[in-house]
Design a protein around this motif. Structure first.
Motif, mmCIF file in Angstrom:
data_model
loop_
_atom_site.group_PDB
_atom_site.id
_atom_site.type_symbol
_atom_site.label_atom_id
_atom_site.label_comp_id
_atom_site.label_asym_id
_atom_site.label_seq_id
_atom_site.Cartn_x
_atom_site.Cartn_y
_atom_site.Cartn_z
ATOM 1 N N ALA A 115 0.834 -1.202 0.000
ATOM 2 C CA ALA A 115 0.000 0.000 0.000
ATOM 3 C C ALA A 115 0.868 1.252 0.000
ATOM 4 C CB ALA A 115 -0.925 -0.004 1.217
ATOM 5 N N ARG A 116 1.911 1.278 0.784
ATOM 6 C CA ARG A 116 2.818 2.436 0.812
ATOM 7 C C ARG A 116 3.515 2.613 -0.528
ATOM 8 N NH1 ARG A 116 4.226 5.129 5.674
ATOM 9 N NH2 ARG A 116 3.337 4.020 7.438
ATOM 10 N N LEU A 117 3.918 1.521 -1.117
ATOM 11 C CA LEU A 117 4.623 1.600 -2.395
ATOM 12 C C LEU A 117 3.694 2.070 -3.510
ATOM 13 C CD1 LEU A 117 6.831 -1.560 -2.004
ATOM 14 C CD2 LEU A 117 7.629 0.812 -2.052
ATOM 15 N N ARG A 118 2.416 1.681 -3.436
ATOM 16 C CA ARG A 118 1.440 2.181 -4.420
ATOM 17 C C ARG A 118 1.300 3.695 -4.290
ATOM 18 N NH1 ARG A 118 -1.167 -2.642 -3.552
ATOM 19 N NH2 ARG A 118 -2.491 -1.828 -1.916
ATOM 20 N N GLU A 119 1.313 4.198 -3.050
ATOM 21 C CA GLU A 119 1.239 5.641 -2.820
ATOM 22 C C GLU A 119 2.431 6.356 -3.451
ATOM 23 O OE1 GLU A 119 0.987 6.237 1.393
ATOM 24 O OE2 GLU A 119 -0.930 5.198 1.552
ATOM 25 N N ALA A 120 3.581 5.686 -3.475
ATOM 26 C CA ALA A 120 4.793 6.276 -4.060
ATOM 27 C C ALA A 120 4.724 6.315 -5.581
ATOM 28 C CB ALA A 120 6.029 5.500 -3.598
ATOM 29 N N GLY A 121 3.780 5.588 -6.165
ATOM 30 C CA GLY A 121 3.569 5.628 -7.607
ATOM 31 C C GLY A 121 4.033 4.371 -8.312
ATOM 32 N N GLY A 122 3.482 4.168 -9.476
ATOM 33 C CA GLY A 122 3.863 3.026 -10.298
ATOM 34 C C GLY A 122 2.982 1.820 -10.090
ATOM 35 N N ARG A 123 2.804 1.074 -11.172
ATOM 36 C CA ARG A 123 2.027 -0.159 -11.124
ATOM 37 C C ARG A 123 2.985 -1.331 -11.123
ATOM 38 N NH1 ARG A 123 -2.033 -0.535 -15.761
ATOM 39 N NH2 ARG A 123 -2.259 -2.504 -14.701
ATOM 40 N N GLY A 124 2.516 -2.441 -10.662
ATOM 41 C CA GLY A 124 3.327 -3.650 -10.683
ATOM 42 C C GLY A 124 4.180 -3.786 -9.436
ATOM 43 N N VAL A 125 5.053 -4.758 -9.471
ATOM 44 C CA VAL A 125 5.917 -5.052 -8.324
ATOM 45 C C VAL A 125 7.195 -4.230 -8.458
ATOM 46 C CG1 VAL A 125 7.206 -6.849 -7.113
ATOM 47 C CG2 VAL A 125 4.992 -7.388 -8.136
ATOM 48 N N PRO A 126 7.445 -3.337 -7.476
ATOM 49 C CA PRO A 126 8.679 -2.557 -7.542
ATOM 50 C C PRO A 126 9.886 -3.479 -7.655
ATOM 51 C CG PRO A 126 7.275 -1.773 -5.776
ATOM 52 C CD PRO A 126 6.665 -3.048 -6.287
ATOM 53 N N VAL A 127 10.895 -3.030 -8.271
ATOM 54 C CA VAL A 127 12.141 -3.720 -8.600
ATOM 55 C C VAL A 127 11.927 -4.552 -9.862
ATOM 56 C CG1 VAL A 127 14.020 -5.228 -7.861
ATOM 57 C CG2 VAL A 127 12.977 -3.702 -6.213
ATOM 58 N N LEU A 128 10.911 -5.418 -9.902
ATOM 59 C CA LEU A 128 10.636 -6.152 -11.138
ATOM 60 C C LEU A 128 10.154 -5.203 -12.226
ATOM 61 C CD1 LEU A 128 8.934 -9.437 -9.876
ATOM 62 C CD2 LEU A 128 11.312 -9.069 -10.559
ATOM 63 N N ARG A 129 9.382 -4.211 -11.831
ATOM 64 C CA ARG A 129 8.905 -3.195 -12.785
ATOM 65 C C ARG A 129 10.110 -2.465 -13.395
ATOM 66 N NH1 ARG A 129 5.782 0.122 -9.295
ATOM 67 N NH2 ARG A 129 7.760 0.973 -8.658
ATOM 68 N N GLU A 130 11.052 -2.041 -12.565
ATOM 69 C CA GLU A 130 12.227 -1.317 -13.054
ATOM 70 C C GLU A 130 13.160 -2.235 -13.842
ATOM 71 O OE1 GLU A 130 10.161 1.066 -10.317
ATOM 72 O OE2 GLU A 130 10.932 -0.955 -9.982
ATOM 73 N N ALA A 131 13.235 -3.492 -13.435
ATOM 74 C CA ALA A 131 14.051 -4.461 -14.174
ATOM 75 C C ALA A 131 13.471 -4.667 -15.571
ATOM 76 C CB ALA A 131 14.120 -5.785 -13.424
ATOM 77 N N THR A 132 12.162 -4.699 -15.677
ATOM 78 C CA THR A 132 11.512 -4.839 -16.978
ATOM 79 C C THR A 132 11.808 -3.626 -17.853
ATOM 80 O OG1 THR A 132 9.774 -6.214 -16.002
ATOM 81 C CG2 THR A 132 9.281 -5.186 -18.120
ATOM 82 N N ALA A 133 11.745 -2.442 -17.259
ATOM 83 C CA ALA A 133 12.070 -1.221 -18.005
ATOM 84 C C ALA A 133 13.537 -1.231 -18.436
ATOM 85 C CB ALA A 133 11.768 0.010 -17.158
ATOM 86 N N MET A 134 14.412 -1.754 -17.586
ATOM 87 C CA MET A 134 15.834 -1.849 -17.917
ATOM 88 C C MET A 134 16.031 -2.709 -19.167
ATOM 89 S SD MET A 134 18.916 -3.536 -15.612
ATOM 90 C CE MET A 134 18.306 -5.224 -15.707
ATOM 91 N N VAL A 135 15.412 -3.873 -19.176
ATOM 92 C CA VAL A 135 15.554 -4.792 -20.307
ATOM 93 C C VAL A 135 14.919 -4.192 -21.561
ATOM 94 C CG1 VAL A 135 14.872 -7.056 -21.217
ATOM 95 C CG2 VAL A 135 15.788 -6.859 -18.891
ATOM 96 N N ALA A 136 13.749 -3.581 -21.428
ATOM 97 C CA ALA A 136 13.082 -2.974 -22.585
ATOM 98 C C ALA A 136 13.937 -1.852 -23.176
ATOM 99 C CB ALA A 136 11.707 -2.440 -22.187
#
Length: 193
Positions: A115-136
């Motif tokens: 819930a706190r992380l959702r408040e910080a913004g972004g969808r999906g699971v943090p770290v995996l979301r950024e890892a996906t963006a890294m690969v893309a």
């Protein structure tokens, strides 16, 4: 425990302690008392720097997100050099061979943290979301250089590769997969030029 002694970079000290606990004992062992004991500080230190334990954990996860973003820039800068499959295999091994699996498990296990992380913004699971963006981002850079096929949908391919790599590394209690196994998965998923 002595009082009145300044602690240098207390946030880093607490984050490092939490990561050691996660790696050694898992998410169930991660408590504010365990973190402060591991860090060698009084329990009140954590609560002077963070609203509560879930705020501490959210900042810990966001700190790890920042580290993935640094890796992302380095990977994108490597576009055009080395071997595409090798670059991705190394990046995924570096990513999943660290505390990332434990952080993902922590996020999944704690509703208040999510819930706190959702408040910080972004969808999906943090770290995996950024890892996906890294690969893309990396695949897009390599596609622009003609080293990945022009018809590749990097936004579809990236989560596929992250999911496959996550499954390879998912059992944190077992030895990490061999480098050749990671390369084989990447080579199977990524259509190079």
């Amino acid at each position: 425990m002595p009082t009145g002694i300044a602690i240098r970079d207390v946030r880093r000290q607490l984050f490092d302690a939490a990561e050691r606990i996660l790696l050694r004992d898992g998410a169930n062992a991660l408590t504010s008392r365990a973190v402060t004991t591991e860090a060698g500080v009084a329990k009140g230190v954590l609560h002077r720097h963070f609203e509560d334990f879930d705020a501490f954990l959210a900042d810990l996860v966001l700190d790890r997100v920042g580290r993935v973003e640094v890796r992302s820039r380095a990977l994108c800068e490597s576009a055009g050099s080395g071997d595409v499959v090798g670059n991705l295999a190394t990046a995924l091994t570096d990513l999943f061979g660290t505390i990332v699996l434990r952080i993902v498990g922590l996020v999944i296990a704690r509703d208040a943290l999510r819930a706190r992380l959702r408040e910080a913004g972004g969808r999906g699971v943090p770290v995996l979301r950024e890892a996906t963006a890294m690969v893309a981002g990396y695949l897009a850079a390599e596609r622009a250089l003609g080293r990945v096929r022009a018809d590749v949908d990097v936004d579809l391919l990236a989560p596929t590769l992250i999911g496959a790599a996550h499954l390879l590394f998912a059992d944190a209690e077992s030895p990490a997969p061999e480098a050749e196994e990671v390369r084989r998965v990447v080579a199977t998923v990524v259509p190079v030029g």
